[in-house]
Design a protein around this motif. Structure first.
Motif, PDB file in Angstrom:
ATOM      1  N   MET A   1     -30.797  16.707 -39.478  1.00  0.00           N
ATOM      2  CA  MET A   1     -30.259  18.021 -39.113  1.00  0.00           C
ATOM      3  C   MET A   1     -29.629  18.680 -40.333  1.00  0.00           C
ATOM      4  N   THR A   2     -29.829  19.972 -40.472  1.00  0.00           N
ATOM      5  CA  THR A   2     -29.258  20.689 -41.618  1.00  0.00           C
ATOM      6  C   THR A   2     -28.296  21.769 -41.128  1.00  0.00           C
ATOM      7  N   GLY A   3     -27.640  22.444 -42.086  1.00  0.00           N
ATOM      8  CA  GLY A   3     -26.704  23.512 -41.732  1.00  0.00           C
ATOM      9  C   GLY A   3     -25.297  23.173 -42.165  1.00  0.00           C
ATOM     10  N   ALA A   4     -24.307  23.495 -41.343  1.00  0.00           N
ATOM     11  CA  ALA A   4     -22.911  23.221 -41.668  1.00  0.00           C
ATOM     12  C   ALA A   4     -22.094  23.150 -40.392  1.00  0.00           C
ATOM     13  N   ARG A   5     -21.291  22.101 -40.259  1.00  0.00           N
ATOM     14  CA  ARG A   5     -20.441  21.983 -39.066  1.00  0.00           C
ATOM     15  C   ARG A   5     -19.358  23.064 -39.087  1.00  0.00           C
ATOM     16  N   SER A   6     -18.779  23.298 -40.248  1.00  0.00           N
ATOM     17  CA  SER A   6     -17.736  24.306 -40.393  1.00  0.00           C
ATOM     18  C   SER A   6     -18.172  25.301 -41.459  1.00  0.00           C
ATOM     19  N   LEU A   7     -18.272  26.574 -41.076  1.00  0.00           N
ATOM     20  CA  LEU A   7     -18.731  27.626 -41.985  1.00  0.00           C
ATOM     21  C   LEU A   7     -17.581  28.597 -42.229  1.00  0.00           C
ATOM     22  N   ILE A   8     -17.188  28.748 -43.504  1.00  0.00           N
ATOM     23  CA  ILE A   8     -16.119  29.665 -43.887  1.00  0.00           C
ATOM     24  C   ILE A   8     -16.722  30.728 -44.804  1.00  0.00           C
ATOM     25  N   LEU A   9     -16.587  31.985 -44.414  1.00  0.00           N
ATOM     26  CA  LEU A   9     -17.074  33.086 -45.242  1.00  0.00           C
ATOM     27  C   LEU A   9     -15.898  33.963 -45.638  1.00  0.00           C
ATOM     28  N   GLY A  10     -15.723  34.143 -46.940  1.00  0.00           N
ATOM     29  CA  GLY A  10     -14.711  35.051 -47.444  1.00  0.00           C
ATOM     30  C   GLY A  10     -15.322  36.412 -47.717  1.00  0.00           C
ATOM     31  N   PHE A  11     -14.802  37.441 -47.063  1.00  0.00           N
ATOM     32  CA  PHE A  11     -15.187  38.826 -47.346  1.00  0.00           C
ATOM     33  C   PHE A  11     -14.042  39.439 -48.142  1.00  0.00           C
ATOM     34  N   ASP A  12     -14.105  39.304 -49.453  1.00  0.00           N
ATOM     35  CA  ASP A  12     -12.970  39.648 -50.303  1.00  0.00           C
ATOM     36  C   ASP A  12     -12.554  41.108 -50.105  1.00  0.00           C
ATOM     37  N   GLY A  13     -11.260  41.319 -49.827  1.00  0.00           N
ATOM     38  CA  GLY A  13     -10.737  42.670 -49.692  1.00  0.00           C
ATOM     39  C   GLY A  13     -11.133  43.391 -48.421  1.00  0.00           C
ATOM     40  N   ALA A  14     -11.767  42.695 -47.471  1.00  0.00           N
ATOM     41  CA  ALA A  14     -12.201  43.370 -46.243  1.00  0.00           C
ATOM     42  C   ALA A  14     -11.007  43.795 -45.403  1.00  0.00           C
ATOM     43  N   THR A  15     -11.164  44.914 -44.687  1.00  0.00           N
ATOM     44  CA  THR A  15     -10.097  45.471 -43.871  1.00  0.00           C
ATOM     45  C   THR A  15     -10.650  45.929 -42.531  1.00  0.00           C
ATOM     46  N   TRP A  16      -9.835  45.776 -41.485  1.00  0.00           N
ATOM     47  CA  TRP A  16     -10.243  46.278 -40.179  1.00  0.00           C
ATOM     48  C   TRP A  16     -10.341  47.797 -40.175  1.00  0.00           C
ATOM     49  N   ALA A  17      -9.640  48.460 -41.103  1.00  0.00           N
ATOM     50  CA  ALA A  17      -9.703  49.920 -41.171  1.00  0.00           C
ATOM     51  C   ALA A  17     -11.134  50.401 -41.407  1.00  0.00           C
ATOM     52  N   VAL A  18     -11.931  49.595 -42.092  1.00  0.00           N
ATOM     53  CA  VAL A  18     -13.353  49.908 -42.280  1.00  0.00           C
ATOM     54  C   VAL A  18     -14.198  49.248 -41.195  1.00  0.00           C
ATOM     55  N   ALA A  19     -13.892  47.985 -40.870  1.00  0.00           N
ATOM     56  CA  ALA A  19     -14.745  47.228 -39.955  1.00  0.00           C
ATOM     57  C   ALA A  19     -14.683  47.748 -38.526  1.00  0.00           C
ATOM     58  N   ASP A  20     -13.495  48.145 -38.054  1.00  0.00           N
ATOM     59  CA  ASP A  20     -13.364  48.549 -36.646  1.00  0.00           C
ATOM     60  C   ASP A  20     -14.285  49.715 -36.259  1.00  0.00           C
ATOM     61  N   PRO A  21     -14.313  50.811 -37.044  1.00  0.00           N
ATOM     62  CA  PRO A  21     -15.238  51.901 -36.670  1.00  0.00           C
ATOM     63  C   PRO A  21     -16.700  51.468 -36.683  1.00  0.00           C
ATOM     64  N   LEU A  22     -17.046  50.571 -37.597  1.00  0.00           N
ATOM     65  CA  LEU A  22     -18.430  50.093 -37.645  1.00  0.00           C
ATOM     66  C   LEU A  22     -18.749  49.213 -36.442  1.00  0.00           C
ATOM     67  N   ILE A  23     -17.774  48.395 -36.027  1.00  0.00           N
ATOM     68  CA  ILE A  23     -17.961  47.573 -34.830  1.00  0.00           C
ATOM     69  C   ILE A  23     -18.135  48.463 -33.606  1.00  0.00           C
ATOM     70  N   GLU A  24     -17.296  49.494 -33.493  1.00  0.00           N
ATOM     71  CA  GLU A  24     -17.383  50.405 -32.352  1.00  0.00           C
ATOM     72  C   GLU A  24     -18.725  51.138 -32.318  1.00  0.00           C
ATOM     73  N   ALA A  25     -19.303  51.363 -33.502  1.00  0.00           N
ATOM     74  CA  ALA A  25     -20.597  52.047 -33.576  1.00  0.00           C
ATOM     75  C   ALA A  25     -21.767  51.077 -33.433  1.00  0.00           C
ATOM     76  N   GLY A  26     -21.479  49.797 -33.220  1.00  0.00           N
ATOM     77  CA  GLY A  26     -22.532  48.802 -33.046  1.00  0.00           C
ATOM     78  C   GLY A  26     -23.197  48.372 -34.333  1.00  0.00           C
ATOM     79  N   LYS A  27     -22.532  48.623 -35.497  1.00  0.00           N
ATOM     80  CA  LYS A  27     -23.155  48.333 -36.783  1.00  0.00           C
ATOM     81  C   LYS A  27     -22.749  46.977 -37.381  1.00  0.00           C
ATOM     82  N   MET A  28     -21.798  46.280 -36.738  1.00  0.00           N
ATOM     83  CA  MET A  28     -21.434  44.935 -37.191  1.00  0.00           C
ATOM     84  C   MET A  28     -21.424  44.009 -35.974  1.00  0.00           C
ATOM     85  N   PRO A  29     -22.576  43.801 -35.359  1.00  0.00           N
ATOM     86  CA  PRO A  29     -22.628  43.043 -34.103  1.00  0.00           C
ATOM     87  C   PRO A  29     -22.260  41.571 -34.255  1.00  0.00           C
TER      88      PRO A  29
END
Length: 535
Positions: A1-29
């Protein structure tokens, strides 16, 4: 089996101020799906919200006073030197898991150079000693570098200079940022195809870079706003591409636990510029040398903008280490009489800190800073002694005073070197400087709160929680069924706590002796950080 049991992704400098409107628009499903089924937070960064101390707190579960990383440089006596992974005083979650027999991967995470031998793979982060992409010194095991070169053409960070921003720069930069997200994703998919990893962490720095340079196109309320039909969705394009990468990596990893996090948030920069040392000089705290301010800083800025990086790097590599330390110190402090000054600043463009020779007068300095007026407003919100914010044996590596700045109508003040001030303590940017760049003040700047999402087995759909950087490691350890090192300062987050009580253990790990970077390595680090706009 391949892959990863625990996956950590760093989105450096990411903010909900940008992500929230995109989520509401269905662009970050993909991010939205994880958030709805797990826990999420406006993640509280370190104070100040800076890249290296913040990621080190995430990796160690400790406050900066314990791990000892406060900036890209550390003051030894009256000389500065660049920090590296061996300056960290606490082990990372990867080192601890590796020592316990887990198979781990760390990719592009800051303060991981030189790569420490672990049971797995390391590709060091952007603060490592090269200009635009990795070389063999980034990789553990060493054979990994040749494999990455052969299969993917290596791995790159910001594959462009970030100082002299002219016509066509933004379009070229955006294209390269999007391509690099795809390359990192393909590399990670390949690594996950080799085996089933216990913990894999990948950091995307593209969300930070695009926010520094494209905020003025993104935010119509910004005083620096400039509409460009091709660039106004640049930040959105990077966020959406990251969400696509998240979906691909979730499919490949089939993880039991997933963590998405950022080291700080982001917002726009205003028009007002602060010259901290000039203000300290006006109030009598700082004394300049008789021969005046250092000429090295403006010379260095000129060289960064006008001399090809390849020539600068060749010149830097010929400088002996002792001379390099002296030049770096003179560039920052050359115009300051350190013995006669009671307080002075490194004047970092991403955080306001002050070195104070006699903290018994702290109350007077605090009053002067809080009284500072700039164009009818007070730029300083709070002033702290380092011991008020940090605890542990590494506190001594922090500047003595940390200054928190107010925002001006929702936008941050810009910090620049007093060598540009002509004696004034503040100025207003002219329109031709709105885009910024190194030495001019970038149009997007750090904010205190970033993003956190945790999802997986044993993590309930708890919704929004309060969380700090140092809560991530102990929460992941508990979710994975691992005992938590007693020395971690962070807490297990709500929603990660299940019926099984947490286990704690004493943990000691032999950290390698400090690696003092060579002149070649240190000057290459400086060149890298200058091109990214940090120095």
């Amino acid at each position: 089996m391949t892959g990863a049991r625990s996956l950590i992704l760093g989105f450096d400098g990411a903010t909900w101020a940008v992500a929230d409107p995109l989520i509401e628009a269905g662009k970050m499903p993909n991010l939205n799906r994880l958030r709805q089924k797990g826990i999420w937070a406006p993640l509280n960064s370190t104070t100040p919200p800076m890249t290296l101390p913040s990621w080190s707190s995430m990796l160690t579960g400790c406050n900066p006073g314990k791990h000892g990383i406060f900036d890209f440089v550390r003051l030894d006596g009256n000389r500065l030197r660049f920090v590296n992974s061996t300056d960290r005083l606490r082990p990372t979650l990867h080192q601890i898991l590796s020592e316990r027999g887990a198979r781990v991967v760390s990719m592009a995470v800051p303060t991981t150079w030189p790569p420490q031998p672990i049971n797995g793979m390391v590709i060091s982060g952007f603060d490592s000693p090269v200009s635009t992409g990795i070389d063999g010194s980034f990789c553990y095991p060493a054979s990994l570098y040749k494999e990455l070169q052969k299969r993917f053409g290596g791995l790159r960070f910001a594959d462009f200079q970030e100082s002299n921003i002219g016509s066509g720069w933004h379009r070229d930069a955006l294209s390269k940022l999007l391509k690099e997200i795809d390359r990192k994703t393909r590399i990670t998919e390949w690594i996950m195809s080799q085996e089933r990893w216990d913990c894999l962490m990948l950091l995307f720095g593209e969300s930070d870079t695009v926010s520094h340079h494209f905020w003025m196109f993104h935010d119509p309320e910004s005083p620096r706003f400039h509409y460009d039909k091709e660039l106004h969705k640049a930040i959105e394009k990077v966020y959406c591409r990251l969400d696509e990468a998240l979906g691909r990596l979730l499919d490949k990893a089939n993880p039991d636990w997933t963590c998405i996090c950022s080291d700080h948030g982001f917002g726009g920069a205003g028009l007002h510029v602060l010259y901290l040392n000039s203000y300290l000089e006006q109030k009598g705290w700082l004394k300049t040398r008789e021969r005046g301010r250092s000429r090295l800083e403006p010379l260095r800025l000129w060289a960064a903008k006008n001399v090809p990086p390849s020539i600068l790097e060749r010149a830097f590599r010929k400088i002996p280490s002792a001379v390099r330390d002296r030049l770096e110190s003179r560039a920052r402090y050359g115009g300051i009489s350190l013995g006669a000054s009671e307080a002075f600043s490194d004047e970092m463009n991403y955080a306001a800190t002050i070195r104070m020779n006699n903290t018994q007068r702290f109350a007077e300095l605090k009053k002067d800073l809080l009284d500072w007026q700039v164009d009818g407003a007070h730029p300083v919100r709070a002033v702290h002694l380092r011991e008020e914010l940090y605890w542990g044996e590494g506190v001594i590596f922090s500047p003595e005073v940390i200054v928190e700045l107010n925002e001006r109508e929702g936008y941050s003040y810009t910090l620049l070197a007093s060598s540009r001030s002509r004696g004034s303590s503040w100025s207003v940017l002219p329109p031709e400087s709105y885009m910024g760049g190194k030495g001019l003040g970038m149009n997007g700047t750090h904010r205190q709160h970033g993003v956190l999402v945790m999802h997986g087995r044993g993590i309930s759909a708890h919704g929004e929680v309060e969380a700090n950087m140092m809560d991530i490691a102990p929460s992941l350890f508990h979710a994975m069924g691992e005992s938590i090192p007693l020395d971690m300062d962070g807490q297990i987050l709500p929603g990660v706590q299940d019926a099984k009580p947490p286990r704690y253990t004493e943990h000691k790990i032999d950290l390698q002796t400090h690696h003092r970077a060579s002149a070649k390595e240190s000057m290459a680090i400086r060149n890298r950080l200058e091109k990214l706009g940090y120095l």
